[in-house]
Motif scaffolding. Structure first.
Motif, short mmCIF file in Angstrom:
data_model
loop_
_atom_site.label_atom_id
_atom_site.label_comp_id
_atom_site.label_asym_id
_atom_site.label_seq_id
_atom_site.Cartn_x
_atom_site.Cartn_y
_atom_site.Cartn_z
N ASP A 10 0.86 -1.18 0.00
CA ASP A 10 0.00 0.00 0.00
C ASP A 10 0.90 1.23 0.00
O ASP A 10 1.74 1.39 0.88
CB ASP A 10 -0.90 -0.04 1.25
CG ASP A 10 -1.99 1.01 1.21
OD1 ASP A 10 -2.14 1.68 0.16
OD2 ASP A 10 -2.69 1.16 2.22
N LEU A 11 0.73 2.09 -0.99
CA LEU A 11 1.52 3.32 -1.05
C LEU A 11 1.05 4.26 0.06
O LEU A 11 -0.14 4.30 0.38
CB LEU A 11 1.33 4.00 -2.41
CG LEU A 11 2.15 3.50 -3.61
CD1 LEU A 11 3.61 3.80 -3.38
CD2 LEU A 11 1.97 2.05 -3.93
N ASP A 113 -3.38 2.37 -5.78
CA ASP A 113 -2.17 2.40 -4.95
C ASP A 113 -2.01 1.17 -4.05
O ASP A 113 -1.33 1.23 -3.04
CB ASP A 113 -2.14 3.68 -4.11
CG ASP A 113 -3.14 3.66 -2.98
OD1 ASP A 113 -4.16 2.96 -3.10
OD2 ASP A 113 -2.91 4.34 -1.97
N LYS A 168 2.56 1.84 9.31
CA LYS A 168 2.50 2.90 8.32
C LYS A 168 2.99 4.22 8.88
O LYS A 168 2.70 4.49 10.03
CB LYS A 168 1.05 3.05 7.85
CG LYS A 168 0.92 2.84 6.36
CD LYS A 168 -0.52 2.97 5.94
CE LYS A 168 -0.72 2.63 4.49
NZ LYS A 168 0.26 3.13 3.55
#
Ligand SMILES: [Mg+2]
Length: 367
Positions: A10-11, A113, A168
């Protein structure tokens, strides 16, 4: 049977990151993409924003005026407001997907993305090789494209997806097959993809807020609080027995609805309201049919008939309205071409799954 090794990529704040590079901006300055804020008087919406802006509580699909109140732009404040640059995102996305797909036995792009990779054969079933591979992929995407990405490694789509959320931005998290129970231990049910706010609230009323609570209650009690299908699903989640299928082809079976406006709309709030109605109808229809879906798609037709479809798949098939509602609102906000009048909006639930016994009796609407 030996577990599959799946990777989810996941960008990190993709749209904002691409704009930051394109305009050579400072990543620490709050960046808000969306309609013209008109000094706080704008009536449009936020498409998306970077991490610095998220610290102010700014979110996708929020009215742009509210974003401005939270973090004003010049001259009063530090917020940087921009309109999305068309074409930029799909170009960057194609480059990312090209890097990711070359290492996968099976590859599934889940959205602009996000992607799932099955690397079981590529890594000879070796989880350490898979971890090394994600590190390489992460640095390759950074070095070649200047984009930050997060990865999750696990034996099911859910575990891979949750792993990429875990640390993240720029994180990597691996859940080994014998770590699945400890991964879920004490984890809020809300963090599990497929458990929407409504289901979480329902579970909380019965004192179930974590996956450990769910586990302690057991399948029979859970079925009494929710539904048999949900109860058996959540038990399979905890046991690491949900889907590990990475499919490069999108299923054509779908259920969808669309609405054409009498006059083309430039007021996005009323388009979002219509989209909300469509999602509710489609999810009710899916429930009536006894099917769940793994793909949500939003269709936008502009004045002049130009039509765009934007999709995102979730780790497991669900029929939870609130999950697809958030997904649909997000897709709309991130992709709508601001200032263009809208003629039609639609929502489609795809990659349908259903109990085998009913499969032959169902008919599907095709677009
Ligand atoms: Mg992302």
């Amino acid at each position: 049977m030996a577990s599959r090794i799946l990777i989810h990529c996941d960008l990190d704040a993709f749209f904002a990151a691409v704009e930051t590079l394109h305009h050579n901006l400072d990543p620490d300055v709050p960046l808000i993409l969306g309609s013209d804020p008109k000094g706080g008087k704008g009536r449009g919406i936020v498409s998306t924003c970077n991490y610095a802006a998220r610290k102010y509580g700014i979110r996708s699909a929020m009215p742009i005026g509210e974003a401005w109140r939270r973090c004003p732009g010049p001259p009063q404040g530090t917020g940087h407001y921009l309109k999305s640059t068309r074409g930029l995102y799909s170009r960057a996305s194609r480059k990312v997907m090209a890097i990711l797909s070359q290492y996968a036995d099976k590859f599934e792009q889940a959205s602009i993305d996000e992607a799932y990779l099955d690397v079981t054969e590529y890594c000879d079933g070796d989880w350490d090789k898979a971890l090394a591979l994600t590190r390489e992929l992460q640095s390759e995407i950074m070095e070649q494209l200047g984009l930050s990405s997060s990865f999750g490694i696990g034996s099911t789509r859910i575990l891979a997806k949750m792993g990429s959320e875990e640390n993240k931005p720029a994180g990597i998290h691996r859940t080994l097959p014998d770590e699945i129970n400890s991964f879920f231990e004490g984890r809020p049910v809300r963090e599990v993809p497929g458990i929407g706010p409504k289901t979480a609230t329902r579970l909380a009323e019965w004192g179930i807020t974590t996956m450990s609570d769910a586990s302690e209650n057991g399948e029979i009690a859970l079925a009494r609080f929710t539904s048999e299908r949900f109860a058996s699903w959540i038990v399979r989640v905890i046991d690491g027995e949900t889907s590990d299928d990475i499919s490069p082809l999108r299923s054509r079976k779908s259920v969808g609805k669309e609405h054409t406006f009498e006059t083309d709309k430039i007021d996005y709030q009323s388009v979002i309201n219509q989209l909300t109605l469509l999602v509710t109808k489609v999810m009710k229809r899916a429930k009536d049919m006894g099917v769940s879906g793994r793909l949500g798609e939003v269709k936008i037709r502009y004045q002049g008939f130009e039509t765009h479809t934007h999709g995102r798949s979730i780790p497991v098939a669900m029929d939870d309205e609130s999950v697809f509602m958030r997904l649909a609102h997000g897709l709309f906000a991130e992709n709508v071409e601001l200032e263009r009048p809208i003629r039609l909006v639609g929502f489609r639930l795809g990659n349908l799954e259903m109990p085998d016994t009913r499969q032959s009796t169902l008919e599907f609407e095709e677009e």
